[in-house]
Design a protein around this motif. Sequence first.
Motif, short mmCIF file in Angstrom:
data_model
loop_
_atom_site.label_atom_id
_atom_site.label_comp_id
_atom_site.label_asym_id
_atom_site.label_seq_id
_atom_site.Cartn_x
_atom_site.Cartn_y
_atom_site.Cartn_z
N LEU A 42 145.42 38.03 47.42
CA LEU A 42 144.02 37.89 47.36
C LEU A 42 143.50 36.78 46.53
CD1 LEU A 42 142.75 41.66 47.59
CD2 LEU A 42 142.73 40.35 49.54
N ASP A 43 144.26 35.75 45.85
CA ASP A 43 143.37 35.11 45.11
C ASP A 43 144.44 33.68 45.77
OD1 ASP A 43 143.10 35.70 42.22
OD2 ASP A 43 144.50 37.31 43.19
N TYR A 459 146.46 48.48 46.34
CA TYR A 459 146.63 47.54 45.43
C TYR A 459 146.30 47.34 44.41
CZ TYR A 459 142.38 44.66 43.90
OH TYR A 459 142.14 43.54 42.86
N THR A 461 146.09 44.18 40.80
CA THR A 461 146.40 43.54 40.55
C THR A 461 148.09 42.33 39.46
OG1 THR A 461 144.95 43.98 37.78
CG2 THR A 461 143.60 43.96 39.98
N TYR A 469 138.18 37.66 32.51
CA TYR A 469 137.95 37.40 34.34
C TYR A 469 139.67 38.22 34.61
CZ TYR A 469 139.20 35.22 38.65
OH TYR A 469 139.53 35.04 40.28
N TYR A 471 142.64 38.79 37.83
CA TYR A 471 143.00 38.02 39.23
C TYR A 471 142.01 38.98 40.34
CZ TYR A 471 144.81 34.51 37.25
OH TYR A 471 145.14 33.18 36.61
N LYS A 472 142.05 38.64 41.47
CA LYS A 472 142.26 39.41 42.73
C LYS A 472 143.25 39.92 42.59
CE LYS A 472 139.32 36.80 44.75
NZ LYS A 472 138.24 35.77 45.81
#
Length: 483
Positions: A42-43, A459, A461, A469, A471-472
């Motif tokens: 996703l990133d 899912y 990360t 922050y 990451y996606k």
Amino acid sequence: MKKIVSIVAALAMATAMFANPVMNINVVDFNGSASVSWGIDLDRGTTGFKNDTDVALKIHFLDEGTKATSSDASVWGEIEIKAGGVDVEKGGSFTVPTPSVEKAILHIGPAWVGIKAGHTTVGGFEPVLATRSTDGTNKWGAVAAVGTDATQGITVGYKMDNVFSAEVDFRSLQGTPWYADPDAKTSWGDKYSDKYAASIKVTFDMVENLGVALGVSKDFTVDHKLQDGDESDIQLFGKVEYKLGLTDKFYLKPQVAATWAQGKIAEPITGITGYVANTEAVAAVLFGWGAEKQGTNIKYIEQKVSDGASVALRMSNVVGNFWGDDKNNAKLNTFMGDVLVGVWDSATLVPNLTFGAELLLENAINTAKVEGKVFDEAIKYKHKETVDCTPVKTITAEAKYAIDLDGKTITPKVAVVFHDDLVKVSDKNQSEYELNAQKFYCGVDFDGFVPYTTFSVDYETAEVCPKGYMYKGHLDFTCKISF
């Protein structure tokens, strides 16, 4: 007739028990799986497939066998030999096991003398905890054995049933052969080293569920007299653990163990050699309600979990004198302590719900006092004479719940890790970032909707990311066929 009776009586007093190894070939395990995953980063916005296969094959060839002597005489020799069983897994080859001598003891009434190789170390303890931290070792809180490990010699033991047992090991260290040629084929001279070590180990079992052990190890040949008054190495060990039943299900298990070792070591920060007394200890209590040290987990918490809740403190204290160049002496006194709080349950409190959580505080206690000039300015600055360091906190939590739908199962899973120790790094543009470790995972498994097939959505990360922050991460869809 009397002669025949005496012969029969002698045979009855001294016998040998047999259980020879037996060839017993059978397949213990044979199963396999294959899977395909399609995922999205996703990133970066990229996608891709990944295939996996696994086949387990385990064949049992040989049953374990033992052979031992037995006697009713007050003085007799006991020897027990053993050949282990043979299991061969995929990719392996059949190897005839090397038999071993399990016991070699001369019994003298309630006392005995063991003539096998052994050890003069004392200690070694691993507390039972609900969780054991996510450091990848499964050994958080373990107290290692201490002492010189001399192996060649004898053990003198005595046991009084339901009271205590004691063992004294007296052993020699292997030395250098007396002849000048180190490459000579004969080495009979190396056992005449004139160097000895000993240990005493005592355990008490007068109270049910109470375990008490004490030990002392002494090396008679090592001399660390760096300054007047220093002595040779000596090591101590003590352990107390107790299981207190509260109900048929719940219990308390307090556990305390410690070692104290005296000798020459390198200071952990500077590497400068000194003569110190080092204490390692762990104190823990488990409020338990199920199986202990289970080989299972969900995602981030390591295996060896126990159904229950626990609190543990591991401590280390180093006190010593260190010597640098130009007789610049220094004294160091450090005390460090880490705290681990954990809880785990394998679906015993709530049916189908498995969960665990853990709080690890590293440097919860951390003081260091330095006196003298042997440490350089950087080390002095780090210690600041007396320093209380900020604890480093790691929080881990995870859970899964199996929803039963008439033979079909949907299992949602979730896990998270947060680590607040910040690390500064620079990229190729010399921009500086503060990073911390924080991970999040969630997924769901679908079993029983298609025979022999599991569908999963996962899912997760990235592990390390800039402060403030996350990451996606990546999203994966998996189909796994297995039996």
